[in-house]
Design a protein around this motif. Structure first.
Motif, PDB file in Angstrom:
ATOM      1  N   ALA A 279      27.443  18.408  52.571  1.00  0.00           N
ATOM      2  CA  ALA A 279      27.844  19.721  53.088  1.00  0.00           C
ATOM      3  C   ALA A 279      29.354  19.908  52.975  1.00  0.00           C
ATOM      4  O   ALA A 279      29.835  20.982  52.605  1.00  0.00           O
ATOM      5  CB  ALA A 279      27.387  19.880  54.534  1.00  0.00           C
ATOM      6  N   LEU A 280      30.117  18.861  53.265  1.00  0.00           N
ATOM      7  CA  LEU A 280      31.579  18.952  53.207  1.00  0.00           C
ATOM      8  C   LEU A 280      32.094  19.174  51.795  1.00  0.00           C
ATOM      9  O   LEU A 280      33.184  19.725  51.608  1.00  0.00           O
ATOM     10  CB  LEU A 280      32.215  17.694  53.806  1.00  0.00           C
ATOM     11  N   ALA A 281      31.329  18.778  50.788  1.00  0.00           N
ATOM     12  CA  ALA A 281      31.750  18.978  49.408  1.00  0.00           C
ATOM     13  C   ALA A 281      31.900  20.463  49.088  1.00  0.00           C
ATOM     14  O   ALA A 281      32.663  20.830  48.190  1.00  0.00           O
ATOM     15  CB  ALA A 281      30.762  18.323  48.449  1.00  0.00           C
ATOM     16  N   ALA A 282      31.213  21.322  49.820  1.00  0.00           N
ATOM     17  CA  ALA A 282      31.280  22.765  49.577  1.00  0.00           C
ATOM     18  C   ALA A 282      32.203  23.481  50.557  1.00  0.00           C
ATOM     19  O   ALA A 282      32.351  24.696  50.482  1.00  0.00           O
ATOM     20  CB  ALA A 282      29.882  23.361  49.661  1.00  0.00           C
ATOM     21  N   ALA A 283      32.814  22.740  51.467  1.00  0.00           N
ATOM     22  CA  ALA A 283      33.653  23.353  52.504  1.00  0.00           C
ATOM     23  C   ALA A 283      35.065  23.600  51.993  1.00  0.00           C
ATOM     24  O   ALA A 283      35.623  22.801  51.252  1.00  0.00           O
ATOM     25  CB  ALA A 283      33.698  22.446  53.738  1.00  0.00           C
ATOM     26  N   SER A 284      35.617  24.725  52.427  1.00  0.00           N
ATOM     27  CA  SER A 284      36.988  25.067  52.072  1.00  0.00           C
ATOM     28  C   SER A 284      37.724  25.500  53.335  1.00  0.00           C
ATOM     29  O   SER A 284      37.289  26.441  54.001  1.00  0.00           O
ATOM     30  CB  SER A 284      37.001  26.189  51.033  1.00  0.00           C
TER      31      SER A 284
ATOM     32  N   TRP B 150      39.555  24.885  57.238  1.00  0.00           N
ATOM     33  CA  TRP B 150      39.021  24.410  58.515  1.00  0.00           C
ATOM     34  C   TRP B 150      37.804  25.203  58.955  1.00  0.00           C
ATOM     35  O   TRP B 150      36.889  24.652  59.563  1.00  0.00           O
ATOM     36  CB  TRP B 150      40.102  24.406  59.592  1.00  0.00           C
ATOM     37  N   ILE B 151      37.765  26.479  58.637  1.00  0.00           N
ATOM     38  CA  ILE B 151      36.577  27.265  58.989  1.00  0.00           C
ATOM     39  C   ILE B 151      35.378  26.756  58.187  1.00  0.00           C
ATOM     40  O   ILE B 151      34.279  26.617  58.726  1.00  0.00           O
ATOM     41  CB  ILE B 151      36.822  28.768  58.757  1.00  0.00           C
ATOM     42  N   GLY B 152      35.590  26.455  56.918  1.00  0.00           N
ATOM     43  CA  GLY B 152      34.522  25.915  56.091  1.00  0.00           C
ATOM     44  C   GLY B 152      34.027  24.573  56.608  1.00  0.00           C
ATOM     45  O   GLY B 152      32.821  24.303  56.606  1.00  0.00           O
ATOM     46  N   VAL B 153      34.956  23.728  57.060  1.00  0.00           N
ATOM     47  CA  VAL B 153      34.573  22.427  57.614  1.00  0.00           C
ATOM     48  C   VAL B 153      33.753  22.615  58.891  1.00  0.00           C
ATOM     49  O   VAL B 153      32.722  21.964  59.082  1.00  0.00           O
ATOM     50  CB  VAL B 153      35.814  21.543  57.863  1.00  0.00           C
TER      51      VAL B 153
ATOM     52  N   LEU C 165      27.341  27.610  52.240  1.00  0.00           N
ATOM     53  CA  LEU C 165      28.804  27.688  52.136  1.00  0.00           C
ATOM     54  C   LEU C 165      29.233  28.226  50.777  1.00  0.00           C
ATOM     55  O   LEU C 165      30.168  29.030  50.686  1.00  0.00           O
ATOM     56  CB  LEU C 165      29.421  26.310  52.383  1.00  0.00           C
ATOM     57  N   LEU C 166      28.565  27.807  49.713  1.00  0.00           N
ATOM     58  CA  LEU C 166      28.905  28.292  48.374  1.00  0.00           C
ATOM     59  C   LEU C 166      28.593  29.782  48.235  1.00  0.00           C
ATOM     60  O   LEU C 166      29.360  30.539  47.616  1.00  0.00           O
ATOM     61  CB  LEU C 166      28.180  27.475  47.320  1.00  0.00           C
ATOM     62  N   ILE C 167      27.489  30.234  48.815  1.00  0.00           N
ATOM     63  CA  ILE C 167      27.149  31.660  48.792  1.00  0.00           C
ATOM     64  C   ILE C 167      28.188  32.461  49.564  1.00  0.00           C
ATOM     65  O   ILE C 167      28.669  33.504  49.091  1.00  0.00           O
ATOM     66  CB  ILE C 167      25.723  31.897  49.342  1.00  0.00           C
ATOM     67  N   LEU C 168      28.550  31.974  50.754  1.00  0.00           N
ATOM     68  CA  LEU C 168      29.576  32.663  51.552  1.00  0.00           C
ATOM     69  C   LEU C 168      30.909  32.733  50.800  1.00  0.00           C
ATOM     70  O   LEU C 168      31.583  33.769  50.823  1.00  0.00           O
ATOM     71  CB  LEU C 168      29.751  31.973  52.909  1.00  0.00           C
TER      72      LEU C 168
ATOM     73  N   ALA D  34      31.312  32.684  47.515  1.00  0.00           N
ATOM     74  CA  ALA D  34      31.150  33.619  46.397  1.00  0.00           C
ATOM     75  C   ALA D  34      31.245  35.072  46.854  1.00  0.00           C
ATOM     76  O   ALA D  34      31.705  35.938  46.116  1.00  0.00           O
ATOM     77  CB  ALA D  34      29.819  33.375  45.698  1.00  0.00           C
ATOM     78  N   LEU D  35      30.827  35.308  48.090  1.00  0.00           N
ATOM     79  CA  LEU D  35      30.902  36.651  48.655  1.00  0.00           C
ATOM     80  C   LEU D  35      32.264  36.931  49.297  1.00  0.00           C
ATOM     81  O   LEU D  35      32.487  38.026  49.832  1.00  0.00           O
ATOM     82  CB  LEU D  35      29.794  36.857  49.706  1.00  0.00           C
ATOM     83  N   GLY D  36      33.134  35.923  49.277  1.00  0.00           N
ATOM     84  CA  GLY D  36      34.459  36.071  49.880  1.00  0.00           C
ATOM     85  C   GLY D  36      34.462  36.035  51.389  1.00  0.00           C
ATOM     86  O   GLY D  36      35.392  36.497  52.031  1.00  0.00           O
ATOM     87  N   LEU D  37      33.427  35.420  51.965  1.00  0.00           N
ATOM     88  CA  LEU D  37      33.295  35.386  53.428  1.00  0.00           C
ATOM     89  C   LEU D  37      33.682  34.050  54.051  1.00  0.00           C
ATOM     90  O   LEU D  37      33.729  33.939  55.270  1.00  0.00           O
ATOM     91  CB  LEU D  37      31.853  35.728  53.816  1.00  0.00           C
ATOM     92  N   ALA D  38      33.924  33.055  53.235  1.00  0.00           N
ATOM     93  CA  ALA D  38      34.303  31.753  53.798  1.00  0.00           C
ATOM     94  C   ALA D  38      35.222  31.017  52.837  1.00  0.00           C
ATOM     95  O   ALA D  38      35.278  31.261  51.678  1.00  0.00           O
ATOM     96  CB  ALA D  38      33.086  30.901  54.064  1.00  0.00           C
TER      97      ALA D  38
END
Length: 142
Positions: free
Chosen positions: A78-83, A85-88, A133-136, A138-142
């Motif tokens: 899961a962390l591999a897709a995080a960007s 602190w919000i992503g984490v 996380l990757l979808i978010l 791509a949508l510019g939400l995360a």
């Protein structure tokens, strides 16, 4: 503690109470400071080492609470897709929610026997969290 139990419990982290799975997930959060490829490598290493240890520990096949190497594998994925602190934070929350609630394929994997079932449900939960996380992103939400 022998090497099999050390791997399965992440060096004893699985014996912390309450909520050993949450402790196991939290233990790998520093991986978020590394590049995404390192988190993927960590997920692979935790998965392979966890399968190796759990397959050789008869008491671990029933996924007792102290086995948390599976949480480390899934959380790392899961962390591999995080960007950022919000992503984490989202990676942590999504992974824990999927691991606890066991929706769809996570529940299916959890019902499998032995080392495969112990490891697969958390890897799938981590992959689902990463996908969201990757979808978010791509949508510019995360």
């Amino acid at each position: 503690m022998g090497p099999l139990r050390a791997v399965a419990s992440l060096g004893g982290i699985g014996f912390l109470r309450p909520a050993p799975g949450t402790w196991g997930s939290a233990a790998v959060l520093p991986i978020a400071l590394l590049p995404a490829w390192a988190a993927l490598v960590a997920a692979l290493v935790f998965t392979l080492a966890g399968y190796w240890a759990v397959a050789r520990l008869p008491e671990a096949a029933a996924d007792p609470g102290w086995v948390v190497v599976d949480e480390a594998a899934g959380q790392s994925l899961a962390l591999a897709a995080a960007s950022g602190w919000i992503g984490v934070a989202l990676a942590f929350a999504l992974f824990r929610a999927f691991d606890i609630l066991k929706p769809g394929p996570v529940g299916w994997a959890d019902r499998r026997k032995g080392a495969f079932g112990v490891m697969a449900d958390d890897v799938i939960a981590g992959a689902m969290a990463a996908a969201i996380l990757l979808i978010l992103a791509a949508l510019g939400l995360a």
